[in-house]
Design a protein around this motif. Structure first.
Motif, PDB file in Angstrom:
ATOM      1  N   HIS A 253       0.798  -1.228   0.000  1.00 44.61           N
ATOM      2  CA  HIS A 253       0.000   0.000   0.000  1.00 44.61           C
ATOM      3  C   HIS A 253       0.832   1.281   0.000  1.00 44.61           C
ATOM      4  O   HIS A 253       0.317   2.343  -0.351  1.00 44.61           O
ATOM      5  N   HIS A 254       2.105   1.206   0.398  1.00 43.09           N
ATOM      6  CA  HIS A 254       2.896   2.423   0.593  1.00 43.09           C
ATOM      7  C   HIS A 254       4.293   2.344  -0.019  1.00 43.09           C
ATOM      8  O   HIS A 254       5.109   3.227   0.222  1.00 43.09           O
ATOM      9  N   GLN A 255       4.570   1.309  -0.790  1.00 41.07           N
ATOM     10  CA  GLN A 255       5.905   1.113  -1.361  1.00 41.07           C
ATOM     11  C   GLN A 255       6.970   1.141  -0.268  1.00 41.07           C
ATOM     12  O   GLN A 255       8.031   1.748  -0.411  1.00 41.07           O
ATOM     13  N   TRP A 256       6.663   0.474   0.851  1.00 43.58           N
ATOM     14  CA  TRP A 256       7.593   0.413   1.971  1.00 43.58           C
ATOM     15  C   TRP A 256       8.182  -0.973   2.090  1.00 43.58           C
ATOM     16  O   TRP A 256       7.464  -1.974   2.135  1.00 43.58           O
ATOM     17  N   HIS A 257       9.471  -1.057   2.111  1.00 43.31           N
ATOM     18  CA  HIS A 257      10.157  -2.238   2.612  1.00 43.31           C
ATOM     19  C   HIS A 257      11.415  -1.770   3.311  1.00 43.31           C
ATOM     20  O   HIS A 257      11.924  -0.673   3.051  1.00 43.31           O
ATOM     21  N   GLN A 258      11.883  -2.581   4.225  1.00 40.08           N
ATOM     22  CA  GLN A 258      13.038  -2.206   5.048  1.00 40.08           C
ATOM     23  C   GLN A 258      13.999  -3.383   5.078  1.00 40.08           C
ATOM     24  O   GLN A 258      13.656  -4.474   5.534  1.00 40.08           O
ATOM     25  N   ARG A 259      15.204  -3.156   4.585  1.00 36.73           N
ATOM     26  CA  ARG A 259      16.227  -4.200   4.607  1.00 36.73           C
ATOM     27  C   ARG A 259      16.978  -4.121   5.929  1.00 36.73           C
ATOM     28  O   ARG A 259      17.572  -3.097   6.260  1.00 36.73           O
ATOM     29  N   LEU A 260      16.917  -5.205   6.676  1.00 34.66           N
ATOM     30  CA  LEU A 260      17.641  -5.288   7.935  1.00 34.66           C
ATOM     31  C   LEU A 260      18.851  -6.189   7.755  1.00 34.66           C
ATOM     32  O   LEU A 260      18.729  -7.413   7.590  1.00 34.66           O
ATOM     33  N   ALA A 261      20.019  -5.587   7.750  1.00 36.34           N
ATOM     34  CA  ALA A 261      21.249  -6.375   7.750  1.00 36.34           C
ATOM     35  C   ALA A 261      21.459  -6.957   9.140  1.00 36.34           C
ATOM     36  O   ALA A 261      20.839  -6.504  10.119  1.00 36.34           O
ATOM     37  N   PRO A 262      22.284  -7.953   9.295  1.00 35.43           N
ATOM     38  CA  PRO A 262      22.548  -8.486  10.633  1.00 35.43           C
ATOM     39  C   PRO A 262      22.958  -7.388  11.606  1.00 35.43           C
ATOM     40  O   PRO A 262      23.805  -6.545  11.314  1.00 35.43           O
ATOM     41  N   GLY A 263      22.287  -7.356  12.735  1.00 40.69           N
ATOM     42  CA  GLY A 263      22.544  -6.352  13.755  1.00 40.69           C
ATOM     43  C   GLY A 263      21.693  -5.107  13.644  1.00 40.69           C
ATOM     44  O   GLY A 263      21.646  -4.299  14.585  1.00 40.69           O
ATOM     45  N   GLU A 264      21.009  -4.892  12.519  1.00 39.61           N
ATOM     46  CA  GLU A 264      20.177  -3.698  12.346  1.00 39.61           C
ATOM     47  C   GLU A 264      18.790  -3.922  12.933  1.00 39.61           C
ATOM     48  O   GLU A 264      18.336  -5.066  13.108  1.00 39.61           O
ATOM     49  N   GLU A 265      18.102  -2.795  13.214  1.00 39.08           N
ATOM     50  CA  GLU A 265      16.783  -2.898  13.817  1.00 39.08           C
ATOM     51  C   GLU A 265      15.821  -1.903  13.185  1.00 39.08           C
ATOM     52  O   GLU A 265      16.233  -0.935  12.539  1.00 39.08           O
ATOM     53  N   PHE A 266      14.542  -2.147  13.381  1.00 41.59           N
ATOM     54  CA  PHE A 266      13.473  -1.269  12.910  1.00 41.59           C
ATOM     55  C   PHE A 266      12.393  -1.230  13.974  1.00 41.59           C
ATOM     56  O   PHE A 266      12.009  -2.267  14.531  1.00 41.59           O
ATOM     57  N   THR A 267      11.863  -0.019  14.248  1.00 41.10           N
ATOM     58  CA  THR A 267      10.788   0.153  15.221  1.00 41.10           C
ATOM     59  C   THR A 267       9.537   0.642  14.516  1.00 41.10           C
ATOM     60  O   THR A 267       9.588   1.593  13.730  1.00 41.10           O
ATOM     61  N   THR A 268       8.419   0.014  14.783  1.00 40.13           N
ATOM     62  CA  THR A 268       7.157   0.374  14.144  1.00 40.13           C
ATOM     63  C   THR A 268       6.632   1.691  14.702  1.00 40.13           C
ATOM     64  O   THR A 268       7.088   2.187  15.737  1.00 40.13           O
ATOM     65  N   VAL A 269       5.636   2.252  14.013  1.00 43.30           N
ATOM     66  CA  VAL A 269       4.927   3.406  14.563  1.00 43.30           C
ATOM     67  C   VAL A 269       4.055   2.907  15.713  1.00 43.30           C
ATOM     68  O   VAL A 269       3.606   1.762  15.724  1.00 43.30           O
ATOM     69  N   PRO A 270       3.798   3.746  16.716  1.00 45.22           N
ATOM     70  CA  PRO A 270       2.946   3.311  17.834  1.00 45.22           C
ATOM     71  C   PRO A 270       1.471   3.250  17.419  1.00 45.22           C
ATOM     72  O   PRO A 270       1.043   3.882  16.450  1.00 45.22           O
ATOM     73  N   ALA A 271       0.712   2.515  18.214  1.00 49.69           N
ATOM     74  CA  ALA A 271      -0.744   2.480  18.062  1.00 49.69           C
ATOM     75  C   ALA A 271      -1.347   2.291  19.442  1.00 49.69           C
ATOM     76  O   ALA A 271      -0.679   1.822  20.372  1.00 49.69           O
ATOM     77  N   VAL A 272      -2.618   2.653  19.565  1.00 52.19           N
ATOM     78  CA  VAL A 272      -3.306   2.513  20.848  1.00 52.19           C
ATOM     79  C   VAL A 272      -4.656   1.857  20.620  1.00 52.19           C
ATOM     80  O   VAL A 272      -5.321   2.093  19.607  1.00 52.19           O
ATOM     81  N   LEU A 273      -5.027   1.016  21.577  1.00 52.50           N
ATOM     82  CA  LEU A 273      -6.323   0.349  21.575  1.00 52.50           C
ATOM     83  C   LEU A 273      -7.058   0.746  22.841  1.00 52.50           C
ATOM     84  O   LEU A 273      -6.488   0.700  23.942  1.00 52.50           O
ATOM     85  N   VAL A 274      -8.317   1.151  22.708  1.00 51.13           N
ATOM     86  CA  VAL A 274      -9.142   1.572  23.841  1.00 51.13           C
ATOM     87  C   VAL A 274     -10.324   0.621  23.965  1.00 51.13           C
ATOM     88  O   VAL A 274     -10.923   0.226  22.954  1.00 51.13           O
ATOM     89  N   ARG A 275     -10.658   0.262  25.181  1.00 48.58           N
ATOM     90  CA  ARG A 275     -11.814  -0.584  25.446  1.00 48.58           C
ATOM     91  C   ARG A 275     -12.719   0.090  26.458  1.00 48.58           C
ATOM     92  O   ARG A 275     -12.280   0.535  27.518  1.00 48.58           O
ATOM     93  N   ALA A 276     -14.005   0.202  26.124  1.00 48.39           N
ATOM     94  CA  ALA A 276     -15.031   0.663  27.051  1.00 48.39           C
ATOM     95  C   ALA A 276     -16.048  -0.457  27.210  1.00 48.39           C
ATOM     96  O   ALA A 276     -16.624  -0.922  26.216  1.00 48.39           O
ATOM     97  N   GLU A 277     -16.270  -0.908  28.438  1.00 46.02           N
ATOM     98  CA  GLU A 277     -17.232  -1.991  28.680  1.00 46.02           C
ATOM     99  C   GLU A 277     -18.665  -1.521  28.520  1.00 46.02           C
ATOM    100  O   GLU A 277     -19.557  -2.290  28.204  1.00 46.02           O
ATOM    101  N   GLY A 278     -18.903  -0.245  28.733  1.00 41.95           N
ATOM    102  CA  GLY A 278     -20.217   0.356  28.555  1.00 41.95           C
ATOM    103  C   GLY A 278     -20.036   1.804  28.160  1.00 41.95           C
ATOM    104  O   GLY A 278     -18.944   2.357  28.210  1.00 41.95           O
ATOM    105  N   GLY A 279     -21.113   2.424  27.748  1.00 42.41           N
ATOM    106  CA  GLY A 279     -21.023   3.831  27.362  1.00 42.41           C
ATOM    107  C   GLY A 279     -20.727   4.061  25.907  1.00 42.41           C
ATOM    108  O   GLY A 279     -20.719   5.212  25.454  1.00 42.41           O
TER     109      GLY A 279
END
Length: 721
Positions: A253-279
């Protein structure tokens, strides 16, 4: 309890959401509610990588080979900045990928009755060969059902977004989008899902990065992806339950790929999930509002909420001069404005127009014969903070900077500099691009004394930029992370500076940006009769104290029209505009009255929670309501608009009062049931609004005798809620 449930070990729990992270006998970790069979759950992390795709091919980005192989290797909980964070560690023995999943849970204020979970994932290549990532989930959750264990009572909610038409929420039965396919007959789920995603560099140019599932008993799940670059979510069916998977950018969808060589890292964007039992959605969005306040950078503006006059909308429209500005400055100050923003055009001295020549951000001598500082000083003399419009990420194709900055300082694809709508796009990872913008801002703020910057963004540059061998989507994500870092550095150097986030109105309305910027422009909508559904729904996307709504009264407006446009901004941040200097005394008094009311109620806004008694509005709704639950009661805005196309108003329906009087509407307010009070009209004071409060039923009846009128009410009293 089934054998599958009994074989699982719980390693983390969030009581506010009723969620557990569990490890099964094979070492696979999943997130779900207690006593659920693993079959309906989803691995805690799903990854597609070149050479390691999905186990069931289709449009879904779950059931991945890497996700199936990731196994538990430990977890730890730390306390930092007053927050509890748990990191669950997983590993894939085939690729050598290690996944550290951070879970940060919290509860909203007591009256929201909901909690939230924020997550992100760090992938590290601990193997000996490169891995080419194509998608990574930030958060997955399975096992969502209605109270009876089925999917029949679930509803899906999502928001379309467009220029001039922001925050348009849609609702559909889950089964209308994800139909039952008789898994028993085929042995598999379907290949599709319900998905929404961004396209290009406007993060909210098509949809908001949030959505919800609700059930018949008032339970709600709401999710938000915090990305100014690519994002995507999907929901579908897995073993008779619904699942949700949240992503940043991906290859499809975004033409995104990330090559991780040995020892390299990648961190995703954050996300949040909310739960309301009522209301329902009100409770869930209340908790999401608490979360947004928690993650953003602290700033005095969130408490002060100064009234902002901006010369652009339906007024100077990008054509400011000393002669035109000085009378507006006088009138804005008299009306009660505390910030005065000179919008687009202050740098324009080009006979061919400024659009494709911007970049240097120098004041235009022909517009300001005595210099722009003469105007800025006039603003300060009236006790207001001067502000300027800036579009920092672009350089016009005719600007000298297009030739003097190095090619690597711009977005490029295929070795060619990106050009869009007469502009090039800066890559703020390059030191020359950042140094240029630092010089501009330090001159405007440090030398000129500007205290407010409206940071606009008016092009969609496409999938991103290729710096070396990186993918365009990875380049876009890298630039946006550098852009957020740059914004933060401005506030570090100039702590009192206020930054407004604007993307052609609300086309970059996300909480990557809004965790740093103090305000969000909600729209460029110039038709005051079209603004109410945007203003009413904006607090689903933005906290009330960051939500800037235009109020542009004009000398040719009737008193009803002046009251209408001003009322819509009073529960957020006022962006006052209009030729106030040409108004009659009666008209101007109505403007001053609105600002006076706002100053009285604004101390309540920064801690308030939004509510929508008639549900989130449809674009053509004749009656719209939106409110804030505050420590002093409930503030409620009610709009009555003419029916679409100017025809007769429809007979009462889903959002209309019983009976056939088009001027009367009933508004259910169950949280105030049993409270004794008299509704108070705060604004406009010339309103012919009549109200009646039914204490036993918790229903307010509102009468607005004329169409295209609006009113702000106070309901309840201190301690009544």
């Amino acid at each position: 309890m089934s054998a599958a449930v009994a074989e699982r070990s719980r390693i983390w729990a969030c009581p506010e959401l009723g969620l557990h992270a569990v490890v099964d006998a094979a070492g696979s970790v999943s997130l779900g509610r207690p006593d659920q069979d693993r079959a309906c759950l989803v691995p805690l992390v799903e990854v597609t990588a070149t050479g390691h795709g999905r186990l069931w091919s289709g449009e879904r980005f779950i059931e991945t080979a890497v996700g199936e192989r990731l196994t538990y290797r430990g977890h730890e909980t730390v306390h930092e900045d007053g927050r509890e964070r748990t990191v669950i560690r997983l590993t894939d023995p085939v690729t050598g990928l290690a996944a550290d999943v951070t879970l940060e849970a919290g509860a909203g204020e007591a009256r929201t009755g909901a909690g939230f979970l924020r997550t992100w994932v760090r992938l590290t290549n601990e193997g000996d060969t490169p891995v080419r990532l194509e998608s990574v989930t930030t958060l997955t959750l399975g096992g969502i059902t209605d109270a009876d264990g089925s999917l029949d009572g679930l509803s899906l909610h999502w928001a379309d977004n467009d220029w001039l038409a922001e925050c348009r929420w849609r609702q559909s039965a889950f089964r209308d989008q994800v139909v039952p396919l008789s898994r028993a007959a085929h042995g598999h789920e379907g290949r599709g899902c319900f998905e929404r995603y961004s396209q290009g560099s406007w993060s909210t140019g098509r949809h908001l990065p949030l959505a919800a599932l609700t059930d018949r008993d008032g339970g709600a799940w709401v999710w938000q992806i915090e990305s100014s670059a690519g994002w995507r979510f999907e929901t579908g069916e897995r073993e008779g339950a619904a699942y949700v998977a949240l992503f940043g950018p991906d290859d499809a969808h975004h033409q995104w790929h990330q090559r991780l060589a040995p020892g390299e890292e990648f961190t995703t964007v954050p996300a949040v999930l909310v739960r309301a039992e009522g209301g329902g959605l009100d409770a869930a969005f209340g908790a999401l509002t608490d979360h947004r306040r928690r993650i953003r950078r602290g700033h005095p503006d969130h408490r002060a909420l100064p009234v902002i006059y901006n010369d652009y909308m339906n007024t100077l429209m990008g054509d400011p001069t000393t002669e035109k500005l000085l009378p507006l400055i006088d009138a804005a100050a008299e009306a009660g404005a505390e910030v005065f923003v000179i919008d687009a055009g202050w740098y324009d001295d080009d006979a061919q127009g400024w659009w494709d020549s911007v970049g240097a951000w120098e004041a235009a001598p022909n517009r300001f014969p005595g210099g722009i500082r003469e105007v800025l000083d006039a603003i300060r003399r009236h006790g207001m903070v001067p502000g300027l419009w800036l579009e920092p990420e672009v350089v016009g194709v005719r600007s000298p900077l297009a030739r003097t900055l190095p090619p690597e300082a711009f977005f490029r694809r295929g070795g060619v500099r990106v050009t869009e709508h007469g502009r090039h796009h800066l890559d703020l990872r390059h030191p020359a691009a950042r140094a240029h913008l630092d010089e501009v801002v330090d001159r405007l703020v440090g030398e000129w004394g500007v205290g407010y910057l409206k940071l606009d963004y008016n092009i969609n540059s496409g999938p991103g930029t290729e710096n070396g061998h990186e993918s365009p989507g990875a380049g876009l994500l890298g630039h946006h992370r550098a852009h957020l870092d740059w914004m933060g550095s401005l506030l570090d150097r100039h702590p009192g500076l206020v930054l407004e986030n604007c993307g052609s109105g609300g086309l970059r309305m996300d909480y990557a940006q809004l965790a740093v910027a103090q305000l969000q422009s909600t729209s460029d909508q110039q038709d005051f009769l079209r603004y109410p559904p945007i203003a009413a729904a904006a607090h689903t996307a933005v906290t009330p104290e960051q939500s800037a709504v235009w109020a542009y009264p004009q000398p040719h407006f009737s008193l009803d029209e002046i009251g209408f446009t001003l009322t819509g901004a009073l529960l957020g941040r006022i962006h006052l505009s209009g030729f106030l200097d040409l108004m009659s005394a009666e008209q101007f008094a109505l403007v001053r009255s609105a600002i006076s009311v706002y100053r009285r109620i604004r101390p309540e806004i920064g801690g308030a929670h939004p509510l929508w008694p008639l549900a989130l509005p449809d674009w053509e709704d004749p009656w719209i309501t939106h409110g804030l639950r505050t420590r002093n009661g409930t503030l409620l805005t009610v709009w009555r608009r003419e029916s679409p196309a100017g025809g007769p108003e429809p007979l009462p329906g889903r959002r209309h009062a019983d009976g056939f009087d088009p001027a009367v509407h009933t508004v259910p307010l169950p949280h105030l049931r049993g409270s004794h009070f008299d509704p108070v009209v705060l604004y406009p004071t010339v309103s012919d609004c009549a109200t009646e409060w039914d204490t036993d039923r918790g229903v307010l009846t509102v009468r607005l005798p004329r169409p295209n009128t609006a009113v702000l009410l106070r309901l309840g009293a201190v301690g009544s809620e």
